[in-house]
Design an enzyme around this catalytic site. Sequence first.
Site, PDB file in Angstrom:
ATOM      1  NE  ARG A  80      -2.293  -0.995   3.787  1.00 52.65           N
ATOM      2  CZ  ARG A  80      -1.919   0.015   4.543  1.00 52.65           C
ATOM      3  NH1 ARG A  80      -2.085   1.191   4.294  1.00 52.65           N
ATOM      4  NH2 ARG A  80      -1.351  -0.371   5.870  1.00 52.65           N
ATOM      5  CE1 TYR A 222       2.243  -7.050  -3.950  1.00 48.63           C
ATOM      6  CE2 TYR A 222       1.247  -6.043  -1.992  1.00 48.63           C
ATOM      7  CZ  TYR A 222       1.850  -6.992  -2.745  1.00 48.63           C
ATOM      8  OH  TYR A 222       2.544  -7.972  -1.806  1.00 48.63           O
ATOM      9  CE  LYS A 231      -6.045  -3.294   4.862  1.00 44.54           C
ATOM     10  NZ  LYS A 231      -6.434  -3.612   6.214  1.00 44.54           N
ATOM     11  CG  HIS A 251      -7.447  -2.507  10.523  1.00 46.10           C
ATOM     12  ND1 HIS A 251      -6.251  -1.879  10.643  1.00 46.10           N
ATOM     13  CD2 HIS A 251      -7.312  -3.506   9.617  1.00 46.10           C
ATOM     14  CE1 HIS A 251      -5.353  -2.815   9.815  1.00 46.10           C
ATOM     15  NE2 HIS A 251      -6.179  -3.639   9.442  1.00 46.10           N
ATOM     16  CB  SER A 273      -0.505  -2.999   9.220  1.00 48.41           C
ATOM     17  OG  SER A 273      -1.751  -2.199   8.578  1.00 48.41           O
ATOM     18  CB  CYS A 275       0.183  -6.165  15.413  1.00 49.67           C
ATOM     19  SG  CYS A 275       1.020  -4.433  15.874  1.00 49.67           S
ATOM     20  CG  ASP A 298      -7.505  -6.736   7.216  1.00 44.36           C
ATOM     21  OD1 ASP A 298      -6.662  -6.548   8.099  1.00 44.36           O
ATOM     22  OD2 ASP A 298      -7.605  -5.973   6.263  1.00 44.36           O
ATOM     23  NE  ARG A 394       0.405  -8.402   2.368  1.00 35.95           N
ATOM     24  CZ  ARG A 394      -0.131  -8.120   3.358  1.00 35.95           C
ATOM     25  NH1 ARG A 394      -1.125  -8.661   3.983  1.00 35.95           N
ATOM     26  NH2 ARG A 394       0.413  -7.113   3.950  1.00 35.95           N
TER      27      ARG A 394
HETATM   28  O1  O2Y Z   1       0.162  -3.962   1.167  1.00 40.34           O
HETATM   29  C1  O2Y Z   1      -0.856  -4.350   0.935  1.00 40.34           C
HETATM   30  O2  O2Y Z   1      -1.567  -3.931   0.044  1.00 40.34           O
HETATM   31  C2  O2Y Z   1      -1.632  -5.213   1.835  1.00 40.34           C
HETATM   32  S1  O2Y Z   1      -2.036  -4.342   3.462  1.00 40.34           S
HETATM   33  C3  O2Y Z   1      -2.941  -5.392   4.220  1.00 40.34           C
HETATM   34  C4  O2Y Z   1      -3.310  -6.764   3.712  1.00 40.34           C
HETATM   35  C5  O2Y Z   1      -4.243  -7.442   4.457  1.00 40.34           C
HETATM   36  C6  O2Y Z   1      -4.532  -7.202   5.647  1.00 40.34           C
HETATM   37  N1  O2Y Z   1      -4.133  -5.943   6.206  1.00 40.34           N
HETATM   38  C7  O2Y Z   1      -3.350  -4.979   5.350  1.00 40.34           C
HETATM   39  C8  O2Y Z   1      -2.945  -3.719   6.218  1.00 40.34           C
HETATM   40  O3  O2Y Z   1      -2.218  -3.142   5.867  1.00 40.34           O
HETATM   41  O4  O2Y Z   1      -3.506  -3.479   7.228  1.00 40.34           O
HETATM   42 MN    MN Z   2      -5.100  -4.978   7.799  1.00 43.28          MN
END
Ligand code: O2Y
Ligand code: MN
Length: 616
Positions: A80, A222, A231, A251, A273, A275, A298, A394
């Site tokens: 992200r 991604y 999200k 979340h 994220s 944890c 999540d 992932r």
């Molecule tokens: O990096 C990403 O695009 C994934 S981030 C993510 C994926 C699954 C669950 N939680 C998260 C997060 O950043 O909280």
């Molecule tokens: Mn998450």
Amino acid sequence: MVNKEKFMTINDVKHVKLVQWVNEIAALTTPDAIVLADGSAAQYDELVNECVEKGLCVRLNEEKKPHSVLFNSDPSDVARVEKRTFIAAKTKDEAGPTNNWIDPVELKKTLTGLYSGCMKGRTMYVIPFSMGPLGSPISKLGVEITDSPYVVINMMIMTRVGVKVLDLLGTDGYFVPCLHSVGKPLAAGETDGGKWPCAPMENKYIAQFPETREIWSFGSGYGGNALLGKKCLALRIASVLARDEGWLAEHMLILKVTNPEGKSRFVTAAFPSACGKTNLAMLIPTIEGWKVETVGDDIAWMKYGADGRLYAINPEAGFFGVAPGTSAKSNKNALIAASKNTIFTNVALTADKDVWWEGIGYDAPGPLTDWHGNEWIQDKSNKEQAPAAHPNSRFTAPANQCPCIAPEWEDPQGVPVSAILFGGRRPSTIPLVHMARNWNHGVFLGSIVGSEVTAATLDVKAGTIRRDPFAMLPFCGYNMGDYFKHWIEVGKAGDADKLPKIFYVNWFRKTAEGKWLWPGYGDNSRVLKWIFECCEGTAKTVDTPIGIMPTVDAIDRPADVSEEDMKELLKVDVDGWLKEVEDIRTNHYPKFGAHLPAELAEMLDTLEANLKAAKN
Ligand code: O2Y
Ligand code: MN
């Protein structure tokens, strides 16, 4: 090329506004073809075949990982991108101090320029999807337009996609429009040449428009940037819908705990994220007779039911779990969930076409192909060796493949929530567990969640607490101060006796020498047991300046935790907490200015007064 004859097409869609929107976007982005994602297994397979043929992914060993593939992304497109994520509310104040803001008119102008002709040479896919069980009163419908087949197949695992969603939409049902492009048009005769398409960082935009409830994503293929149900919709836009409609979009994982007598309770938990939310959601208890099952790992959407209790659904249908560190010891259930019908991204490939990553629990079985596509030979003597799998690699796995999935996980009514947990990575000060005195005290605890920065970064000193209220910092679609207020309002709307109890947990305490004080993983079931007992009214508790805590003998101690350690884990560190109060008062709460609810300022004053009284 997907054989459009086999599948339902956009011409079969009866929803006038949807067809209009698709036509508008097609005119802007000029794709070569339009394909409707109908949710069928045949279409999934055809899209995967197409990706394999184009060299965009590798089919894995059919015996070791049946019906599974591995994609490698561009090195610039691996996670992200918070700096490129925007809440384009009408005013900066509405987006609040914790979000990137751009004026929506200006942003739409920029993005319209970027979207212009951006799907040239590509197929545009239209994905009708449901966040939450089909037809649930808590679910929401969306439609994602994308030029990425990778996004389509991931959305087919992560959400409920296809014709059934169109049936629910009917001719005029409401959907959240989600527009996505990888931002890499192809010239006549050009191909991706087996390379993951995306745009350069400065052209990536993950934009949420809260007033019009739209999502426009450009330039990244991604995860959270591109699978827009997750999200962008289920948290950023849903938090705005939840504020306006009186519910909570959070979340949070959702789990079911069952005691040896067979009584079950549902618990939700928010952690920043990285944890270990997925690990907690799927934990295997180490206490005899107790059982933990998963509803989600999540996101939780919570709404009052007719009986006045809060009910939660998991709006997702799959897990987009981080691979490194996932092993038979840390999370056997996740490994089983991802053992077939799974999409892997950026993990390493073994010679016999299985997957491998750091922390999988065994050494690399010979030379690998790393996530860059290069040969990689494990060298354990080289501590500086670059990892074979990207740290944010992932697996996308169907939730129903998880051995501990709870039978209620798709219940359209949701599950009644007894307890809400907050936590972060705090090596000191915050005890293993404490319970809020009441709902507003719980909101206060959620608002101060954070993790300690362990290594100094360019902008932050090591030891600083990076606050991540409610673990929603990157995901709240409006002013975080107003979001605190919304939590207080939700509490007021309920009956105090029926509201979930709120807890603050900390699995990450360390000794002064840096040794873990608490083993975590399956042993966290011991803390869940105390939380369960608090809900039953049978827990051994003691009132302290920070809230309600377990007595030192209240939690079943694992064999490797001494009584001394347990005392340390459950101690109220008055001086540490006074520093915490000071940090919240000077660095955290002032950010929210007039948007900070008075109730939270009062909670902080009460906490300080309690601590000072205990000191004197
Ligand atoms: O990096 C990403 O695009 C994934 S981030 C993510 C994926 C699954 C669950 N939680 C998260 C997060 O950043 O909280
Ligand atoms: Mn998450």
